[in-house]
Scaffold this active site. Structure first.
Site, PDB file in Angstrom:
ATOM      1  N   ILE A  62      38.163 -37.897  16.721  1.00  9.05           N
ATOM      2  CA  ILE A  62      38.218 -36.509  16.255  1.00  9.05           C
ATOM      3  C   ILE A  62      39.148 -36.340  15.058  1.00  9.05           C
ATOM      4  O   ILE A  62      39.296 -35.239  14.526  1.00  9.05           O
ATOM      5  CB  ILE A  62      38.667 -35.558  17.391  1.00  9.05           C
ATOM      6  CG1 ILE A  62      40.007 -36.008  17.990  1.00  9.05           C
ATOM      7  CG2 ILE A  62      37.593 -35.469  18.463  1.00  9.05           C
ATOM      8  CD1 ILE A  62      40.560 -35.061  19.048  1.00  9.05           C
ATOM      9  N   HIS A  82      41.685 -38.883  11.916  1.00  5.50           N
ATOM     10  CA  HIS A  82      42.270 -40.162  11.526  1.00  5.50           C
ATOM     11  C   HIS A  82      43.252 -39.949  10.378  1.00  5.50           C
ATOM     12  O   HIS A  82      43.258 -38.907   9.726  1.00  5.50           O
ATOM     13  CB  HIS A  82      41.187 -41.164  11.113  1.00  5.50           C
ATOM     14  CG  HIS A  82      40.376 -40.728   9.928  1.00  5.50           C
ATOM     15  ND1 HIS A  82      39.251 -39.941  10.058  1.00  5.50           N
ATOM     16  CD2 HIS A  82      40.536 -40.943   8.600  1.00  5.50           C
ATOM     17  CE1 HIS A  82      38.753 -39.700   8.858  1.00  5.50           C
ATOM     18  NE2 HIS A  82      39.507 -40.286   7.956  1.00  5.50           N
ATOM     19  N   SER A 119      46.723 -42.346   8.116  1.00  4.32           N
ATOM     20  CA  SER A 119      47.292 -43.644   7.769  1.00  4.32           C
ATOM     21  C   SER A 119      47.778 -44.397   9.006  1.00  4.32           C
ATOM     22  O   SER A 119      47.845 -45.622   9.020  1.00  4.32           O
ATOM     23  CB  SER A 119      48.461 -43.456   6.799  1.00  4.32           C
ATOM     24  OG  SER A 119      49.452 -42.616   7.372  1.00  4.32           O
ATOM     25  N   GLY A 150      46.269 -44.444  12.006  1.00  4.88           N
ATOM     26  CA  GLY A 150      45.180 -44.892  12.860  1.00  4.88           C
ATOM     27  C   GLY A 150      44.206 -43.758  13.096  1.00  4.88           C
ATOM     28  O   GLY A 150      43.836 -43.052  12.162  1.00  4.88           O
ATOM     29  N   ALA A 151      43.809 -43.546  14.354  1.00  3.67           N
ATOM     30  CA  ALA A 151      42.829 -42.505  14.658  1.00  3.67           C
ATOM     31  C   ALA A 151      43.195 -41.779  15.947  1.00  3.67           C
ATOM     32  O   ALA A 151      43.910 -42.306  16.797  1.00  3.67           O
ATOM     33  CB  ALA A 151      41.433 -43.116  14.779  1.00  3.67           C
ATOM     34  N   ASP A 177      57.473 -32.800   8.687  1.00  2.00           N
ATOM     35  CA  ASP A 177      56.096 -32.839   8.180  1.00  2.00           C
ATOM     36  C   ASP A 177      55.305 -31.632   8.675  1.00  2.00           C
ATOM     37  O   ASP A 177      54.161 -31.757   9.126  1.00  2.00           O
ATOM     38  CB  ASP A 177      55.408 -34.139   8.596  1.00  2.00           C
ATOM     39  CG  ASP A 177      54.207 -34.476   7.712  1.00  2.00           C
ATOM     40  OD1 ASP A 177      54.110 -33.905   6.599  1.00  2.00           O
ATOM     41  OD2 ASP A 177      53.376 -35.300   8.124  1.00  2.00           O
TER      42      ASP A 177
END
Length: 224
Positions: A34, A36, A38, A40-41, A151
């Site tokens: 659902i 992704h 840098s 991974g996913a 972030d």
């Protein structure tokens, strides 16, 4: 100098206790990607025992900078384990398989940026205010622990089915305050973070700056 533990090694009891013993492929089903990035996913999945829907963030620690990737995984797990607030994502455990960490968290319907994509319009002022209220509650909690998210942006603000706002993605978070690392997403970075590359430090106020930029993002569709 003491030897650096091999990435993926669970010989150190303090590291071993961060991970569940089960094989994740045997206890989760219906995995669907659902998202992704840098790292991974992220996958939608169902826990076989309880049928609960969860989100699984898969993070590989093979390839280049293996040691750094492993340390980042350990840092994020430790960070998530400390959180307990209605406006931060709920962490449920972590598993290892094939040089990949499976971080299991509560499932949310999507992010604030997903809402804009679905409705094809910027958010209204009252909608932005409702999201900001939840984010500010989550940030107040983080800052009270001496943590900094670093972030904050629409893509890292998730919403549950009942509309609860959840701060997520603590891969860039700092466990100490003040901090001085150059971390985050450029457009959302506070000036103090950029200046810290050369000198100086910053605290949780940088998250408030990033939230301000996020309000512009939500109200104008910029950066999406």
């Amino acid at each position: 100098m003491p030897a650096v533990p091999r990435p993926g090694s669970l010989k150190d009891p303090e590291i071993a206790e961060l991970f569940e013993k089960n094989d994740p492929e045997k206890i989760f089903e219906d995995l669907r990607e659902i998202g992704h990035g840098s790292f991974g996913a992220v996958y939608y999945a169902r826990y076989l025992v309880t049928k609960e829907i969860v989100a699984i963030k898969k993070m590989s620690y093979v390839g280049k900078q293996t040691v750094e990737k492993w340390q980042d995984i350990l840092k994020e797990i430790r960070f998530l384990r400390q959180l307990n607030h209605p406006n931060t994502i709920e962490y449920k455990g972590c598993y290892l398989r094939d040089h990949t960490a499976w971080l299991v968290m509560e499932y949310c319907l999507g992010s604030a940026s997903d809402i804009i994509e679905v409705h094809k319009r910027p958010l209204k002022e009252d909608e932005i205010a409702a999201i900001c209220e939840g984010v500010l509650r989550g940030l107040h909690y983080l800052h009270s622990l001496g943590r900094i998210h670093r972030d904050v942006k629409a893509g890292n603000i998730l919403l549950t089915e009942n509309g609860t706002v959840k701060l997520a993605d603590f891969g860039s978070a700092s466990i100490k305050c003040p901090a001085n690392s150059f971390v985050g997403t450029p457009y959302w970075m506070a000036p103090e973070v950029i200046l810290a590359m050369d000198e100086g430090q910053y605290d949780g106020k940088v998250d408030v700056w990033s939230l301000g930029i996020t309000c512009i993002e939500l109200g104008t569709k910029m950066f999406i």
